[in-house]
Design an enzyme around this catalytic site. Structure first.
Site, PDB file in Angstrom:
ATOM      1  N   THR A   1     -20.265  10.905   2.378  1.00 30.72           N
ATOM      2  CA  THR A   1     -21.131  10.566   3.435  1.00 30.72           C
ATOM      3  C   THR A   1     -22.100   9.472   2.837  1.00 30.72           C
ATOM      4  OG1 THR A   1     -20.958  12.731   4.540  1.00 30.72           O
ATOM      5  CG2 THR A   1     -23.089  11.440   4.724  1.00 30.72           C
TER       6      THR A   1
ATOM      7  N   ARG B   1     -16.581  20.033  15.808  1.00 27.14           N
ATOM      8  CA  ARG B   1     -17.734  20.258  14.969  1.00 27.14           C
ATOM      9  C   ARG B   1     -18.699  19.074  14.650  1.00 27.14           C
ATOM     10  NH1 ARG B   1     -19.573  18.517   9.389  1.00 27.14           N
ATOM     11  NH2 ARG B   1     -20.499  20.225   8.518  1.00 27.14           N
TER      12      ARG B   1
ATOM     13  N   GLY C   1     -21.943  18.167  12.095  1.00 28.29           N
ATOM     14  CA  GLY C   1     -22.612  18.459  10.885  1.00 28.29           C
ATOM     15  C   GLY C   1     -24.109  18.097  10.888  1.00 28.29           C
ATOM     16  N   ASP C   2     -24.864  17.913   9.668  1.00 29.47           N
ATOM     17  CA  ASP C   2     -26.154  17.444   9.908  1.00 29.47           C
ATOM     18  C   ASP C   2     -26.480  15.916  10.101  1.00 29.47           C
ATOM     19  OD1 ASP C   2     -25.044  17.371   7.156  1.00 29.47           O
ATOM     20  OD2 ASP C   2     -27.134  16.883   6.433  1.00 29.47           O
TER      21      ASP C   2
ATOM     22  N   THR D   1     -27.164  14.573   2.272  1.00 25.54           N
ATOM     23  CA  THR D   1     -25.815  14.593   2.351  1.00 25.54           C
ATOM     24  C   THR D   1     -25.359  16.096   1.597  1.00 25.54           C
ATOM     25  OG1 THR D   1     -23.655  13.811   1.195  1.00 25.54           O
ATOM     26  CG2 THR D   1     -25.805  13.347   0.025  1.00 25.54           C
ATOM     27  N   GLY D   2     -24.518  16.810   2.256  1.00 30.96           N
ATOM     28  CA  GLY D   2     -24.105  17.998   1.367  1.00 30.96           C
ATOM     29  C   GLY D   2     -23.430  18.763   2.813  1.00 30.96           C
TER      30      GLY D   2
ATOM     31  N   GLY E   1     -23.424  20.387   5.593  1.00 28.87           N
ATOM     32  CA  GLY E   1     -23.913  20.096   6.861  1.00 28.87           C
ATOM     33  C   GLY E   1     -24.484  21.526   7.532  1.00 28.87           C
TER      34      GLY E   1
HETATM   35  N1  ASP Z   1     -23.307  16.401   5.562  1.00 22.11           N
HETATM   36  C1  ASP Z   1     -21.919  16.068   5.857  1.00 22.11           C
HETATM   37  C2  ASP Z   1     -21.639  17.094   7.015  1.00 22.11           C
HETATM   38  O1  ASP Z   1     -21.693  18.248   6.760  1.00 22.11           O
HETATM   39  C3  ASP Z   1     -20.859  16.082   4.824  1.00 22.11           C
HETATM   40  C4  ASP Z   1     -21.544  15.327   3.666  1.00 22.11           C
HETATM   41  O2  ASP Z   1     -22.725  14.869   3.580  1.00 22.11           O
HETATM   42  O3  ASP Z   1     -20.577  15.325   2.682  1.00 22.11           O
HETATM   43  O4  ASP Z   1     -20.827  16.487   8.117  1.00 22.11           O
END
Ligand code: ASP
Length: 304
Positions: A170, A198, A200-201, A221-222, A224
């Site tokens: 991301t 779905r 994410g954040d 990022t992470g 979500g």
């Molecule tokens: N945060 C992103 C999501 O959950 C994915 C990521 O940052 O790797 O869609």
């Protein structure tokens, strides 16, 4: 002081996975986006233009999970999310579930500047893109052999080989310009094998992206699902604004305490109007970079 920070995703990143050149292509992609964003600020451009420029370049780079090279959903299509926020006035734009918009960050910005709305999804968002003359492409444009392989492995229940990166990547950028205005932008393909629409954040204002001149600008990022429940980007800004904490203390508290206690892996980049930058993550690595007018410039991948 002007400053910019960017990320290209957080997660499990090891020297084995990046190979003998130690991720030279990732570092080059980060450097290109960082310096292009910084050049906008240096020329007197706005933080909004700087973060848009940096994120667009990372979307075009097939190594990162945004735009071209995005991870693939369960049905094999790339499905893209993005958001942007202006710290001057809290205006924001976000898009989710895009399948044809070449640069999702450009559409998020049009939603912010050219529509009465904040958050558009799927075919409606793409209909709006058509009215804005935004470039649309066939979904195959986004699909790379690496992402196809990653999806196949997940569908077949195989584990990721130890010498290959998984679906991370991301991208995001935060910046403060010569007028002290902050901005944040985030763009992603989400998670490999996602289904049922779905989200994410990354496109959720307050979770993946937040910017307010009264506190700071953040891009996350992470994982979500955890970042949405912890309203990560807003929480960091709120700690700065209401508690008067430094940006560093606020980001550390959210990333290394709250998120860790709740089981959420990932990281953030953030700037405040004075130009302070933080890049905090609780995962083994985060592709990241920062540059400011005091002469600091850093591109990094692993833990400090
Ligand atoms: N945060 C992103 C999501 O959950 C994915 C990521 O940052 O790797 O869609």
């Amino acid at each position: 002081m002007i400053s910019i920070a960017i990320h290209g995703g957080a997660g499990v990143i090891s020297r084995d996975q990046l190979g003998p050149d130690d991720g030279a292509a990732y570092r080059a992609g980060l450097a290109e986006a960082l310096d292009a964003g910084y050049a906008v600020l240096e020329a007197g451009g706005s933080s909004l233009d700087a973060v848009t420029t940096a994120v667009r370049l990372l979307e075009d780079n097939p190594l990162f999970n945004a735009g071209k090279g995005a991870v693939l959903a369960h049905d094999g299509y790339a499905e893209l999310d993005a958001s942007i926020m202006d710290g001057r006035n809290l205006s924001a734009g976000a898009v989710t579930g895009l399948r044809h918009v070449k640069n999702p960050i450009d559409l998020a910005r049009r939603v912010m500047e050219q529509s009465p709305h904040v958050f558009l999804s799927g075919s409606g968002a793409e209909e709006f893109a058509l009215t804005q003359g935004i470039t649309l492409v066939p979904n195959e444009y986004f699909v790379t052999p690496t992402r196809k392989r990653q999806l196949q492995r997940v569908l077949q229940g195989q584990t990721q080989p130890k010498n290959e990166l998984s679906g991370l990547g991301t991208v995001g950028a935060v910046a403060v310009d010569k007028s002290g205005n902050v901005a944040a932008a985030t763009s992603t393909g989400g998670m490999t094998n996602k289904r049922w629409g779905r989200i994410g954040d990354a496109p959720v204002i307050g979770a993946g992206t937040y910017a307010n001149n009264a506190s700071c600008a953040v891009s996350s990022t992470g994982h979500g699902e955890y970042f949405i429940r912890s309203v990560v980007a807003y929480d960091i800004c709120a700690l700065v604004e209401y508690r008067g904490w430094s940006l560093e203390r606020a980001a550390k508290s959210v990333v290394h305490e709250k998120l860790v206690q709740r089981g959420g892996e990932g990281g953030v980049i953030a700037v405040d109007p004075k130009g302070n930058v933080v890049m905090e993550f609780n995962s083994p690595g985060m592709f990241r970079g920062m540059r400011d007018s005091s002469g600091q410039r850093q591109i990094a991948i692993y833990e400090k």
